[in-house]
Design an enzyme around this catalytic site. Structure first.
Site, short mmCIF file in Angstrom:
data_model
loop_
_atom_site.label_atom_id
_atom_site.label_comp_id
_atom_site.label_asym_id
_atom_site.label_seq_id
_atom_site.Cartn_x
_atom_site.Cartn_y
_atom_site.Cartn_z
N TYR A 1 0.85 -1.21 0.00
CA TYR A 1 0.00 0.00 0.00
C TYR A 1 0.88 1.25 0.00
O TYR A 1 0.67 2.17 -0.80
CB TYR A 1 -0.91 -0.04 1.22
CG TYR A 1 -1.82 1.16 1.39
CD1 TYR A 1 -2.86 1.41 0.50
CD2 TYR A 1 -1.66 2.04 2.46
CE1 TYR A 1 -3.70 2.51 0.66
CE2 TYR A 1 -2.50 3.13 2.65
CZ TYR A 1 -3.52 3.36 1.74
OH TYR A 1 -4.36 4.45 1.91
P1 NDP Z 1 -13.38 3.75 1.11
O1 NDP Z 1 -13.04 2.32 0.91
O2 NDP Z 1 -14.29 4.15 2.20
O3 NDP Z 1 -13.97 4.33 -0.27
C1 NDP Z 1 -13.26 4.09 -1.46
C2 NDP Z 1 -13.99 4.71 -2.62
O4 NDP Z 1 -13.22 4.43 -3.80
C3 NDP Z 1 -15.37 4.13 -2.84
O5 NDP Z 1 -16.23 5.15 -3.28
C4 NDP Z 1 -15.13 3.10 -3.96
O6 NDP Z 1 -16.28 2.98 -4.78
C5 NDP Z 1 -14.04 3.79 -4.74
N1 NDP Z 1 -13.22 2.88 -5.56
C6 NDP Z 1 -12.52 1.79 -5.16
N2 NDP Z 1 -11.91 1.21 -6.19
C7 NDP Z 1 -12.25 1.95 -7.29
C8 NDP Z 1 -11.94 1.87 -8.66
N3 NDP Z 1 -11.17 0.89 -9.14
N4 NDP Z 1 -12.44 2.79 -9.51
C9 NDP Z 1 -13.24 3.80 -9.05
N5 NDP Z 1 -13.57 3.92 -7.75
C10 NDP Z 1 -13.09 3.01 -6.89
O7 NDP Z 1 -11.97 4.51 1.22
P2 NDP Z 1 -11.56 5.88 1.97
O8 NDP Z 1 -12.61 6.88 1.78
O9 NDP Z 1 -11.09 5.55 3.31
O10 NDP Z 1 -10.25 6.27 1.12
C11 NDP Z 1 -10.24 7.25 0.10
C12 NDP Z 1 -8.79 7.54 -0.27
O11 NDP Z 1 -8.09 8.03 0.86
C13 NDP Z 1 -8.00 6.31 -0.76
O12 NDP Z 1 -7.15 6.68 -1.82
C14 NDP Z 1 -7.20 5.91 0.47
O13 NDP Z 1 -6.02 5.22 0.12
C15 NDP Z 1 -6.91 7.27 1.07
N6 NDP Z 1 -6.60 7.24 2.50
C16 NDP Z 1 -7.51 6.76 3.41
C17 NDP Z 1 -7.20 6.72 4.76
C18 NDP Z 1 -8.14 6.19 5.81
O14 NDP Z 1 -7.70 6.00 6.94
N7 NDP Z 1 -9.39 5.96 5.51
C19 NDP Z 1 -5.91 7.23 5.25
C20 NDP Z 1 -5.03 7.70 4.21
C21 NDP Z 1 -5.38 7.70 2.90
P3 NDP Z 1 -17.00 1.56 -5.05
O15 NDP Z 1 -17.57 1.10 -3.74
O16 NDP Z 1 -18.02 1.91 -6.07
O17 NDP Z 1 -15.91 0.64 -5.54
#
Ligand code: NDP
Length: 246
Positions: free
Chosen positions: A154
């Site tokens: 990651y």
């Molecule tokens: P979630 O898992 O809650 O949400 C992820 C979102 O991304 C969903 O809307 C999902 O939609 C979408 N998604 C996943 N794969 C794809 C794809 N291949 N194409 C398009 N959409 C996609 O994640 P978070 O909100 O927690 O994370 C958001 C970002 O923040 C990420 O990049 C993560 O790495 C980063 N981040 C998060 C942290 C945390 O602690 N939560 C900390 C640091 C960084 P669907 O369900 O339709 O697939």
């Protein structure tokens, strides 16, 4: 605001979690917002209905950012439905943590397909299509600075996001487009909570001197700043928004 003067934002992975909150915030800031999702159509449409009820101009567009043809179509659809792009938020991302020795090729490939190729494809498309004066903001992670066991793949994917961010900021010389990344600490979403015990969550929450987990709106506020006129002098930076954890 008329459709001609309203600025347009595309948020990838905006059906839930941090991305949904960024979409809410940018809509409140006055942007027309394209809400991308891969699988969660019902959640994306629910968010569209919520924001339209508040008077925002928004649309949901399905596309797996790991698929280059779908990325191209995402940008075409965004332009056709809302107008030419001013703000790209590369938020879509996945995380599976485990010791490197136990990590399968499939986990490695999928993590890089979504987190690296997905961001790369969107950066490339935005570079071709975005209006001058635009903003590009990608989500990295403060986990990169923490170097915790289990995060090798990651973190490697997010290191690539940071590397592309800083190079692209320089390649866009002359176009008045800023390119930055936001690196959150732990934020209370499905991605973070999945597979963690209550004790693990508590321990991580208390690592920050502010003694709580981040919430999606903590991150949306930072993205909103970078997308605004006030954020215009920040360029090529990785902004850690993590309550002081690292
Ligand atoms: P979630 O898992 O809650 O949400 C992820 C979102 O991304 C969903 O809307 C999902 O939609 C979408 N998604 C996943 N794969 C794809 C794809 N291949 N194409 C398009 N959409 C996609 O994640 P978070 O909100 O927690 O994370 C958001 C970002 O923040 C990420 O990049 C993560 O790495 C980063 N981040 C998060 C942290 C945390 O602690 N939560 C900390 C640091 C960084 P669907 O369900 O339709 O697939």
């Amino acid at each position: 605001m008329s459709n001609e003067t309203q600025k347009v934002a595309l948020v990838t992975g905006a059906s839930r979690g941090i991305g949904a909150e960024i979409a809410r915030r940018l809509a409140a800031d006055g942007f027309a917002v394209a809400i991308n999702y891969a699988n969660s159509a019902a959640e994306a449409e629910k968010l569209v209905a919520e924001l339209r009820a508040g008077g925002a101009r928004v649309t949901a567009i399905q596309a797996d950012v790991a698929q280059p043809e779908q990325v191209r179509e995402l940008f075409v659809q965004c332009e056709q439905q809302l107008g030419s792009l001013d703000i790209l938020v590369n938020n879509a991302g996945i995380m599976q943590t485990m010791p490197l020795v136990d990590t399968s090729d499939e986990v490695f490939e999928r993590t890089f397909a979504v987190n690296v190729q997905g961001v790369f494809g969107c950066l490339r498309e935005a570079t071709k299509r975005m209006n001058d004066g635009g903003r590009i903001i990608s989500l990295s992670t403060s986990a990169l600075a923490l170097k915790m066991p289990g995060y090798a793949v990651y973190n490697a994917s997010k290191a690539a996001v940071e590397a592309m961010t800083q190079v692209l900021a320089k390649e866009l010389r002359g176009r008045q487009i800023t390119v930055n990344a936001v690196a959150p600490g732990p934020v209370e979403t499905e991605l973070f909570l999945d597979g963690k015990t209550v004790e693990m969550v508590q321990r991580l929450a208390h690592m920050s001197p502010l003694e709580r987990l981040g919430q999606p709106d903590d991150i949306a506020a930072v993205v909103s700043f970078l997308a605004s006129a006030q954020g215009g002098w920040v360029n090529g930076q990785i902004l850690r928004a993590n309550g002081g954890i690292a």
